[in-house]
Design a protein around this motif. Structure first.
Motif, PDB file in Angstrom:
ATOM      1  N   SER A  25       0.833  -1.210   0.000  1.00 28.75           N
ATOM      2  CA  SER A  25       0.000   0.000   0.000  1.00 28.75           C
ATOM      3  C   SER A  25       0.864   1.256   0.000  1.00 28.75           C
ATOM      4  CB  SER A  25      -0.933  -0.003   1.208  1.00 28.75           C
ATOM      5  OG  SER A  25      -0.164   0.039   2.386  1.00 28.75           O
ATOM      6  N   ALA A  26       2.148   1.133   0.381  1.00 31.50           N
ATOM      7  CA  ALA A  26       3.028   2.310   0.381  1.00 31.50           C
ATOM      8  C   ALA A  26       3.673   2.532  -0.982  1.00 31.50           C
ATOM      9  CB  ALA A  26       4.109   2.149   1.437  1.00 31.50           C
ATOM     10  N   THR A  27       3.310   1.701  -1.959  1.00 26.53           N
ATOM     11  CA  THR A  27       3.880   1.863  -3.307  1.00 26.53           C
ATOM     12  C   THR A  27       3.427   3.196  -3.887  1.00 26.53           C
ATOM     13  OG1 THR A  27       3.733  -0.518  -3.588  1.00 26.53           O
ATOM     14  CG2 THR A  27       4.013   0.796  -5.582  1.00 26.53           C
ATOM     15  N   ARG A  28       4.394   3.929  -4.445  1.00 26.36           N
ATOM     16  CA  ARG A  28       4.041   5.199  -5.082  1.00 26.36           C
ATOM     17  C   ARG A  28       4.446   5.127  -6.557  1.00 26.36           C
ATOM     18  NH1 ARG A  28       6.118  10.267  -2.011  1.00 26.36           N
ATOM     19  NH2 ARG A  28       8.150   9.265  -2.089  1.00 26.36           N
ATOM     20  N   VAL A  29       3.629   5.753  -7.390  1.00 21.90           N
ATOM     21  CA  VAL A  29       3.899   5.741  -8.827  1.00 21.90           C
ATOM     22  C   VAL A  29       4.004   7.185  -9.280  1.00 21.90           C
ATOM     23  CG1 VAL A  29       3.121   4.914 -11.064  1.00 21.90           C
ATOM     24  CG2 VAL A  29       2.522   3.656  -9.013  1.00 21.90           C
ATOM     25  N   PHE A  30       5.075   7.496 -10.010  1.00 18.63           N
ATOM     26  CA  PHE A  30       5.290   8.873 -10.465  1.00 18.63           C
ATOM     27  C   PHE A  30       5.410   8.855 -11.983  1.00 18.63           C
ATOM     28  CE2 PHE A  30       8.407  12.245 -11.585  1.00 18.63           C
ATOM     29  CZ  PHE A  30       7.615  13.334 -11.260  1.00 18.63           C
ATOM     30  N   PHE A  31       4.671   9.746 -12.634  1.00 16.87           N
ATOM     31  CA  PHE A  31       4.685   9.824 -14.092  1.00 16.87           C
ATOM     32  C   PHE A  31       5.474  11.064 -14.497  1.00 16.87           C
ATOM     33  CE2 PHE A  31       0.747   7.743 -12.790  1.00 16.87           C
ATOM     34  CZ  PHE A  31       0.888   6.538 -13.448  1.00 16.87           C
ATOM     35  N   GLY A  32       6.506  10.880 -15.272  1.00 17.08           N
ATOM     36  CA  GLY A  32       7.250  12.034 -15.764  1.00 17.08           C
ATOM     37  C   GLY A  32       8.726  11.931 -15.449  1.00 17.08           C
ATOM     38  N   HIS A  33       9.467  12.944 -15.953  1.00 16.66           N
ATOM     39  CA  HIS A  33      10.916  12.959 -15.759  1.00 16.66           C
ATOM     40  C   HIS A  33      11.252  13.480 -14.375  1.00 16.66           C
ATOM     41  CE1 HIS A  33      11.792  12.176 -20.003  1.00 16.66           C
ATOM     42  NE2 HIS A  33      10.746  12.936 -20.273  1.00 16.66           N
ATOM     43  N   ASP A  34      12.439  13.124 -13.906  1.00 16.96           N
ATOM     44  CA  ASP A  34      12.901  13.680 -12.633  1.00 16.96           C
ATOM     45  C   ASP A  34      13.162  15.175 -12.813  1.00 16.96           C
ATOM     46  OD1 ASP A  34      12.772  11.198 -11.625  1.00 16.96           O
ATOM     47  OD2 ASP A  34      14.901  10.735 -11.832  1.00 16.96           O
ATOM     48  N   ARG A  35      13.048  15.923 -11.713  1.00 14.17           N
ATOM     49  CA  ARG A  35      13.249  17.366 -11.768  1.00 14.17           C
ATOM     50  C   ARG A  35      14.731  17.666 -11.979  1.00 14.17           C
ATOM     51  NH1 ARG A  35      13.973  20.916  -6.937  1.00 14.17           N
ATOM     52  NH2 ARG A  35      13.959  23.013  -7.790  1.00 14.17           N
ATOM     53  N   ARG A  36      14.971  18.689 -12.814  1.00 12.36           N
ATOM     54  CA  ARG A  36      16.369  19.078 -13.020  1.00 12.36           C
ATOM     55  C   ARG A  36      16.875  19.848 -11.811  1.00 12.36           C
ATOM     56  NH1 ARG A  36      17.086  21.451 -19.083  1.00 12.36           N
ATOM     57  NH2 ARG A  36      15.922  19.851 -20.196  1.00 12.36           N
ATOM     58  N   PRO A  37      18.112  19.658 -11.403  1.00  7.22           N
ATOM     59  CA  PRO A  37      18.613  20.443 -10.258  1.00  7.22           C
ATOM     60  C   PRO A  37      18.847  21.899 -10.669  1.00  7.22           C
ATOM     61  CG  PRO A  37      20.346  19.064 -11.180  1.00  7.22           C
ATOM     62  CD  PRO A  37      19.101  18.717 -11.927  1.00  7.22           C
ATOM     63  N   ALA A  38      18.979  22.790  -9.674  1.00  5.54           N
ATOM     64  CA  ALA A  38      19.235  24.209  -9.951  1.00  5.54           C
ATOM     65  C   ALA A  38      20.582  24.342 -10.647  1.00  5.54           C
ATOM     66  CB  ALA A  38      19.224  24.991  -8.650  1.00  5.54           C
ATOM     67  N   ASP A  39      20.617  25.269 -11.628  1.00  6.41           N
ATOM     68  CA  ASP A  39      21.837  25.438 -12.408  1.00  6.41           C
ATOM     69  C   ASP A  39      22.256  26.902 -12.319  1.00  6.41           C
ATOM     70  OD1 ASP A  39      23.818  25.392 -14.251  1.00  6.41           O
ATOM     71  OD2 ASP A  39      22.508  25.333 -16.003  1.00  6.41           O
ATOM     72  N   GLY A  40      23.159  27.196 -11.388  1.00  8.72           N
ATOM     73  CA  GLY A  40      23.605  28.582 -11.202  1.00  8.72           C
ATOM     74  C   GLY A  40      22.439  29.455 -10.770  1.00  8.72           C
ATOM     75  N   GLU A  41      22.197  30.533 -11.562  1.00  4.80           N
ATOM     76  CA  GLU A  41      21.095  31.441 -11.244  1.00  4.80           C
ATOM     77  C   GLU A  41      19.754  30.846 -11.655  1.00  4.80           C
ATOM     78  OE1 GLU A  41      20.843  34.481  -9.752  1.00  4.80           O
ATOM     79  OE2 GLU A  41      22.877  34.130  -9.078  1.00  4.80           O
ATOM     80  N   LYS A  42      19.814  29.777 -12.458  1.00  7.43           N
ATOM     81  CA  LYS A  42      18.571  29.162 -12.932  1.00  7.43           C
ATOM     82  C   LYS A  42      18.043  28.213 -11.877  1.00  7.43           C
ATOM     83  CE  LYS A  42      18.596  28.854 -17.979  1.00  7.43           C
ATOM     84  NZ  LYS A  42      18.482  27.922 -19.071  1.00  7.43           N
ATOM     85  N   GLN A  43      16.780  28.330 -11.610  1.00  6.06           N
ATOM     86  CA  GLN A  43      16.176  27.410 -10.635  1.00  6.06           C
ATOM     87  C   GLN A  43      14.943  26.803 -11.305  1.00  6.06           C
ATOM     88  OE1 GLN A  43      14.591  29.482  -7.293  1.00  6.06           O
ATOM     89  NE2 GLN A  43      13.574  27.695  -6.504  1.00  6.06           N
ATOM     90  N   ALA A  44      14.931  25.441 -11.375  1.00  2.88           N
ATOM     91  CA  ALA A  44      13.814  24.786 -12.071  1.00  2.88           C
ATOM     92  C   ALA A  44      12.575  24.809 -11.190  1.00  2.88           C
ATOM     93  CB  ALA A  44      14.188  23.345 -12.405  1.00  2.88           C
TER      94      ALA A  44
END
Length: 1470
Positions: free
Chosen positions: A708-727
């Protein structure tokens, strides 16, 4: 003990029967051999008499014998070898197993069944919760017969194979049948040869075996005649000759073989021999067939060993080969026939195996007809009636007479006393040679032995009274002589005779048996005899329901310190312990735990004795009791043993199941023990899987999966922050579920969908869920997009204290490719796992779970095709780490994916992910029953390609001052292969950000274009135009705040409204710090659609949560009040004064040095700021920490035409500048944030007036009156803050808004905290029963008319010339409402308070004292008045009282109008 087929009254007489020897000629043996039987075997099924028999005792009393049975056996001159007897008993036990396939009497508990009886009684209650009741039911039921056939077989074989001994005569031969054939050349000569042979065997000292009862053995001559082949005439004549020679009582003609064996197939004749032969045949057990590979070799080795037991294979002393050795020495013969087959008795193992196979098809008695059966039966009757019984009767009399005559005493033994038998002892021999370990040895003719002989004979013919008195007498003699072996034998049989006496004249003397057992065991060291005593006594005690005593007796003989070590000791102990266990369960109140404990002990001894099946059965039965009691260590031990035994018996599934139980129950074992269990399990499992390498993958028990604790996620992993850019934060598996926030996201999505669909949420709408867990709604099939990964997070837990290593861990799935475009006729292709071109599967090469650790694994699938995907479970190799118990702390192994773990052993298997849906609770039926809905989180539908947006924030701040404006940039990137459109952003806090206005003019250029990099649009001003307002205007529609629009949903101004695949666009975004200090979480939801409309997914969303920490900046409070001066440019009334207080509440945490107020702007539909009434000459409004500044501004109404021409949404902006740069407040971002704060203010609930038709006019009046005191003026304060940060000076800028609604009421730029009302005493009052009309407040009523006095500030008058001073005063009355107002001006007002008199002095109005006027809408009226003063001083002219009411209302709402400020006049003397 378990129930037996025979009662003890049947068992004992059957165990001790008269023994008859058989001596056959070779020709006679050949005739019986045609039936595959020896002569003794031929008689076996017919050896019980069918009728009662009569005989007379020494007292000439008639004695009846019932069910007499005789035992006929071939003469064997070798005593049986103990090893052979052991082997026989072992085979008998292993050959008797609970019948498989039959329904046993079973109490089902858990995974095991407790075999209690042969009939099917099902217990309705679980074994361990209510076992007492169950057992009582079973005991009391007439069906209760828990049998143990292996024990009965063992007991029967044991009693039959007892070697004859000198101290008792029960199994000595009483008679001998001499058998010859009618086909012999000289039958009579053959008879005399056989007779001599018998005499030689009995009386020659070379033969110590077999034993004979009395020297004068009965000889009975039997002539066998083969009916089908022999000459009947000849047979009859030979028989006549025999009768002449031996008398009619001593011979018999037995006709057999009435048909030839080749005709045997014509009709079916019953085969009564098979059951007897099966018992006597040693190797005829098919039980070993399970594992022939292991067992046959044992048999071979055993047979070879036993052939070296000192048996001679040559014919001894010219004996015929049919009795030269005991059958028990022939370790493996198909049946006793082998003993006459020729010289080589011990066949090779292979030929034995073949014999064994062939034996199964042998038909016994193939040449015999039913008539022959009757003839054999008749023969036994004749032999017993005519030969044996008269012989026994005669012998008893002889012994009786002999004993009496030898003592010279009275006639009968019945009246004898002890002294009759105690006269002379044995002939004089040295006492030393007579003693041995068992005491004295008697010669055969000793009178004590004659008594014993007589007792045994009486016992064999069921004369138990006489037997008892003889045994009793003999017992005393033997005890006197210290002949312990003889005494023990007499005690044993005395006890049995006493029990069997008809009418039970005396109780069963159990102490006799106890003494006998002790003597046999401890003094004589003869465990065989001790065991016989125990078996008999236990049966007797059991028949008297003395189960406790029977159990104690059985257990006494099972100690490990037995004299006889080895297999027989273990087998005997196992059987007796099992019977003791059955005693405990048969007691009045069953002792179930004792039962289970002794079953375990029995299983252990069975195991040592090599009886694996019985051991397994015992452990399985005991398991029922231990199961579910929380005795986990005991359960582990039992399961481990069951696993081991099952594995040995090649019952691999049972073995796996048992080991699985050890591992999956919360084990309390030590880490080392658990490691051993796990290795054993893996080993067994490996063997199972090797048997069927192509079979389905087995289910593994470890590690635990919390489905019951199984989780399903649809989509790509989030990109990490890149310098001044924050996803954008979006959704990820690292975020904890929060029901409140998920509800907020859902509302935001509904809001934007409603806006897109013109205010209606479509019925097909379903909130987008990127992450499914146990809290989300999983009732529908989730939608996934092709080429976008699906991540499944599986929660593993290792319950053991040893680490588990999972290798090659991946998801197990099945997939149905489908076309969702509507072509239904396309066939559905069913694809099971392993098609990488359809679905790519990620494999985790190593996944280590430390001891007792919970850990999640994230496994990915990459769908490359549209269709229906079903995720079934996980597949992996389960193993453990070689030689490492703990993998934490300093000794930790390298990381999980280095591949450096050395696997000791691993097995491949699977675990299914089965998730139970939520309990249904909607309808009545669902509430009354337990039903669960579906949970479809693991069954996604893969849909066609969709656009995929990524959002990056550049220079996005994390900390702001309250009200601070900051410019950042947002980058939108389309990372998919489809163009996207209709990009919108929705937020609950629209006042926090803006993308600028709709028109390019309103949005300033990038910040570098203007001075100081300001975020505002600025214009450099001329220094002359300070303090007067610069006017501009803007419509709220330009800023997305129109009538009926949703300010929260903001379209993102994409160029061409489309973002092409791979394209990115950067847009400016202005942010304003929220007015409350603290940490703010602000949710943005980006909504977008595909240019090509998709049937399954209409839109997609991207979430972002910005966390902003705001610190205090300025507090602004403002009030507005009416100005007394009435002139403005048009000469019309209505000027206002606006007072603004600005306080610097910043505590210098952010390094703020000072704030500069650079501009104050107004925004309103009807009012504008005109100029600054500057109280000080402070041109630069600077505020250091905790300083407060005060500003006063004059506000005027906008020109009518300005207001009228434009739509009602047009606002006029007026800027008053305190610097040299004008910020255009009607442009972005100043106006944006103003409109957004205004719209959020408007969203707050307003007090609604209730409208009733009859009161309509009153309501209108109220509205008109209220409008008089309302003002619609908004103030924007723009500021700069100078901040020192890292020794650099930064300039921050911002704005605050104050919304003024009511004259005289203070308004704030920051939300006010609600003060809690102080506690008051509770008041009880009776409410007035009047209808409360909605009345305007006194404040509102007093604002209908604005009054203003015009007079000279000082007036000079020569009082010495004229004593009365008259001053002209003009009273201006201005109607503030839009209706006609009746006004009364009353001049009769006297100032009564003495303080006022003191200060101002008194004066009088001259002329008319009361005026009644009617003022039209917004009319100004002037009254000329005269004031009369009598001396100099300062006077307050503000004494006229003005009353007003609306013209069309009767005296409703009439109230005194608010007086203007004190009108002071100075009267001077000239």
């Amino acid at each position: 003990m378990a129930q037996c087929v025979q009662s003890v009254q049947e068992l004992i007489p059957d165990s001790f029967v008269p023994c008859v020897a058989a001596l056959c000629s070779d020709e006679a043996e050949r005739l019986t051999r045609l039936n595959h039987l020896s002569f003794a075997e031929l008689l076996k099924p017919f050896s019980r008499l069918t009728s009662e028999v009569h005989m007379r005792d020494p007292n000439n009393q008639l004695h009846i014998i019932k069910n007499l049975k005789i035992a006929v056996s071939n003469i064997i001159t070798q005593p049986p070898q103990p090893g052979a007897i052991r082997k026989l008993l072992n085979d008998v036990v292993s050959g008797s197993q609970p019948a498989e396939g039959l329904v046993a009497n079973v109490i089902t508990a858990g995974d095991y069944d407790l075999n209690i009886s042969d009939r099917s009684i099902k217990a309705s209650v679980p074994w361990y919760s209510n076992w007492k009741d169950t057992l009582m039911e079973l005991k009391e039921s007439s069906l209760y017969t828990a049998t143990t056939p292996w024990f009965e077989s063992y007991r029967e074989t044991f009693l039959q194979s007892m070697p004859a001994s000198d101290h008792e005569f029960l199994n000595h031969y009483l008679a001998c049948m001499l058998v010859a054939s009618s086909n012999e050349v000289e039958p009579m000569e053959q008879f005399s040869k056989l007779s001599q042979e018998q005499h030689r065997i009995q009386h020659n000292n070379d033969y110590s075996y077999p034993k004979w009862f009395i020297p004068n053995t009965l000889k009975y001559y039997v002539l066998l005649h083969d009916v089908s082949a022999g000459d009947e005439q000849r047979a009859e004549s030979i028989y006549e000759e025999m009768k002449q020679k031996y008398g009619t009582q001593g011979c018999y003609l037995l006709k057999i073989n009435s048909r030839t064996s080749n005709r045997a197939s014509d009709e079916q004749i019953p085969d009564p021999w098979s059951q007897y032969l099966q018992k006597s045949s040693i190797q005829n057990q098919e039980s070993y067939e399970d594992g022939p590979c292991t067992i046959t070799s044992n048999k071979n080795s055993d047979s070879n060993l036993l052939s070296l037991d000192g048996l001679d294979n040559e014919v001894k002393d010219g004996l015929p080969n049919n009795f030269r050795a005991h059958p028990l020495q022939l370790d493996q013969s198909s049946d006793p026939s082998n003993s006459i087959d020729g010289p080589d008795h011990v066949k090779s193992a292979s030929s034995l195996h073949e014999t064994k196979k062939a034996n199964t098809g042998i038909i016994h008695g193939a040449c015999l007809t039913l008539t022959d059966h009757d003839r054999i039966r008749q023969f036994i009757q004749e032999f017993t009636f005519r030969g044996l019984l008269p012989h026994i009767e005669k012998t008893i009399r002889q012994l009786n007479d002999q004993l009496i005559s030898r003592k010279g005493l009275s006639r009968s033994l019945f009246s004898a006393t002890k002294k009759w038998f105690s006269g002379s002892k044995v002939p004089e021999k040295s006492i030393n040679e007579l003693k041995n370990t068992s005491g004295l040895l008697y010669p055969p003719e000793a009178p004590e032995l004659q008594i014993r002989k007589m007792a045994d004979l009486c016992f064999l013919v069921q004369h138990y009274d006489l037997a008892y008195s003889c045994y009793h007498t003999a017992k005393k003699d033997f005890l006197n002589d210290q002949a312990m072996l003889y005494a023990a034998g007499a005690l044993e049989m005395a006890a049995v005779s006493a029990f069997l006496q008809p009418g039970a004249p005396r109780p069963y003397p159990a102490h006799y048996m106890d003494t006998a057992i002790q003597t046999y065991r401890d003094i004589c060291k003869n465990m065989v005899l001790a065991e016989r005593c125990v078996l008999l006594s236990a049966e007797i005690l059991k028949s008297q329901s003395k189960y406790s005593e029977a159990a104690a007796l059985l257990i006494r003989l099972t100690s490990e310190q037995s004299t006889w070590k080895g297999m027989d000791s273990d087998l005997r102990s196992a059987l007796l312990l099992e019977q003791a266990a059955h005693c405990f369960i048969n007691m009045k109140s069953p002792m179930v735990r004792k039962y289970a404990f002794h079953m375990i002990l029995a299983g252990h001894r069975f195991s040592k004795a090599g009886q694996k099946k019985h051991a397994l059965r015992c452990y399985c039965q005991a398991m029922q009791v231990y199961k579910g009691k929380g005795w986990s260590l005991a359960e582990d031990h039992i399961n481990f043993t069951i696993g081991r035994q099952s594995y040995t018996l090649r019952q691999l599934d049972n073995a796996v199941s048992a080991f699985r139980h050890i591992l999956i129950n919360e084990s309390k074992q030590s880490a080392v023990q658990q490691g051993a269990f796990l290795r054993e399990y893996l080993y067994v499992y490996k063997n199972v899987s090797q048997l069927s390498p192509d079979g389905p993958l087995p289910q593994l028990p470890l590690p635990y999966i919390n489905s019951s604790a199984t989780r399903v996620f649809f989509g790509h992993d989030r990109r990490p922050a890149d310098g001044e850019k924050q996803a954008a934060t979006h959704v990820s598996l690292d975020q904890e579920y929060d029901s409140e926030s998920s509800q907020q996201w859902r509302e935001l999505e509904e809001q934007v969908v409603a806006v897109v669909n013109k205010g209606i949420i479509p019925s097909s709408f379903y909130p987008t869920q990127y992450c499914l867990n146990s809290y989300s709604d999983n009732s529908r099939f989730p939608l996934a997009v092709v080429e976008e990964p699906i991540t499944v997070e599986v929660a593993f837990r290792n319950p053991l204290k040893v680490p588990l290593l999972l290798t090659d861990l991946s998801l197990l799935w099945k997939f149905q490719p489908k076309d969702f475009s509507g072509k239904d006729n396309e066939e559905v292709k069913e694809l099971i796992t392993g098609e990488p071109e359809m679905i790519g599967t990620e494999v985790i090469s190593e996944f280590l779970i430390n001891s007792e650790e919970s850990k999640v694994a994230r496994l990915k699938l990459f769908p490359h095709h549209i269709g229906e995907l079903h995720i079934l479970g996980v597949v992996y190799n389960l193993g453990t780490i070689q030689g490492s118990m703990t993998v934490d702390g300093i000794g930790a192994l390298p990381g999980c994916h280095t591949g450096k773990h050395s696997l000791s052993m691993s097995v491949r298997g699977r675990q299914d992910l089965e998730i139970q849906g939520p309990r249904l609770n909607n309808t009545k039926e669902e509430k009354t029953s337990i039903k669960y809905g579906p949970d479809r989180r693991l069954d996604p539908i893969i849909t066609e390609e969709m656009p995929l947006l990524e959002v990056f924030f550049i220079h996005f701040p994390t900390g702001l001052l309250c009200g601070e404006i900051r410019k950042a940039y947002v980058e939108f990137v389309n990372v998919s292969k489809c163009p996207l459109t209709a990009l919108k952003v929705v937020s609950k806090r629209p006042e926090f950000f803006t993308f600028g206005g709709n028109t390019a003019v309103l949005t300033p250029l990038s910040p570098s274009a203007s001075e100081n990099c300001s975020a505002y649009k600025t214009v450099v001003t001329d220094s002359t135009s300070v303090c007067t307002a610069l006017i501009s205007s803007a419509s709220s529609v330009d800023f997305g705040i129109g009538i009926g629009s949703q300010p929260e949903v903001i379209p993102v101004p994409l160029p061409d409204t489309v973002l092409l695949p791979g394209a990115s666009v950067q847009l400016p975004m202005w942010l304003r710090g929220p007015d409350e200090e603290g940490v703010h979480e602000i949710n943005f939801l980006f909504y977008y659609e595909s240019v090509k409309k998709q049937p399954k997914i209409r839109h997609r969303i991207l979430r972002h949560t910005a966390v902003i920490c705001t610190s205090r900046s300025l507090n602004v409070r403002a009030t507005v009040c009416r100005s007394n001066s009435l002139e403005d440019e048009e000469g019309r009334g209505g000027n206002m004064l606006v007072f603004v207080d600005v306080e610097n509440t910043n505590t210098s945490e952010a390094g703020v040095k000072e704030f500069h107020i650079v501009q104050v702007s107004s925004s309103s539909k009807h009012w504008k700021l005109q100029n600054s009434v500057n109280l000080t000459e402070n041109k630069e409004a600077k505020l250091a920490s905790r300083e407060k500044g005060k500003f006063c501004f004059k506000a005027v109404r906008c020109k009518e035409k300005e207001a009228a021409v434009q739509s009602s949404e047009r606002y006029t902006f007026a800027d008053i500048i305190f610097g040299n740069e004008q910020i255009i407040s009607s442009a972005s971002p100043c106006a944006d944030f103003f409109y957004r704060s205004l719209s959020s203010e408007l969203k707050k609930p307003q007090a609604q007036l209730s409208l009733h038709t009859e009161k309509h006019s009153i309501e209108d009046a109220v509205r008109l009156i209220q409008k008089c005191s309302e003002v619609d003026l908004n103030i924007i304060i723009l500021w700069k803050a100078y901040v020192v940060e890292d020794s650099k000076q930064l300039i921050l800028e911002g704005q605050h808004h104050v919304i003024l609604r009511t004259i005289g009421k203070e308004a704030f730029s920051y939300p006010q905290k609600q003060e809690l009302p102080e506690m008051e005493l509770l008041k009880f009052f009776r409410p007035e029963n009047t209808a409360v009309s909605s009345r305007p407040s006194v404040d509102q009523l007093s604002n209908l008319i604005k009054t203003s006095l015009h007079y000279p500030e000082s007036f000079n008058h020569p009082f010495h010339q004229k004593s009365l001073c008259l001053v002209p005063v003009t009273l201006l009355l201005s109607n503030c409402s839009k209706a006609d107002v009746d006004v009364i001006v009353d001049l009769r007002h006297k100032t009564t308070s003495p303080e006022a008199l003191e200060i101002h002095g008194s004066f009088t109005w001259l002329g008319q004292t009361q005026y009644k006027l009617q003022l039209k809408s917004q009319e100004i009226h002037s009254l000329q008045l005269k004031a009369c003063f009598v001396h100099t001083g300062v006077y307050n002219l503000g004494t006229p009282r003005v009353f007003a009411k609306l013209s069309d209302q009767v005296t409703v709402f009439e109230t005194s109008q608010q007086n203007s400020m004190p009108a002071l006049i100075i009267i001077n003397n000239m």
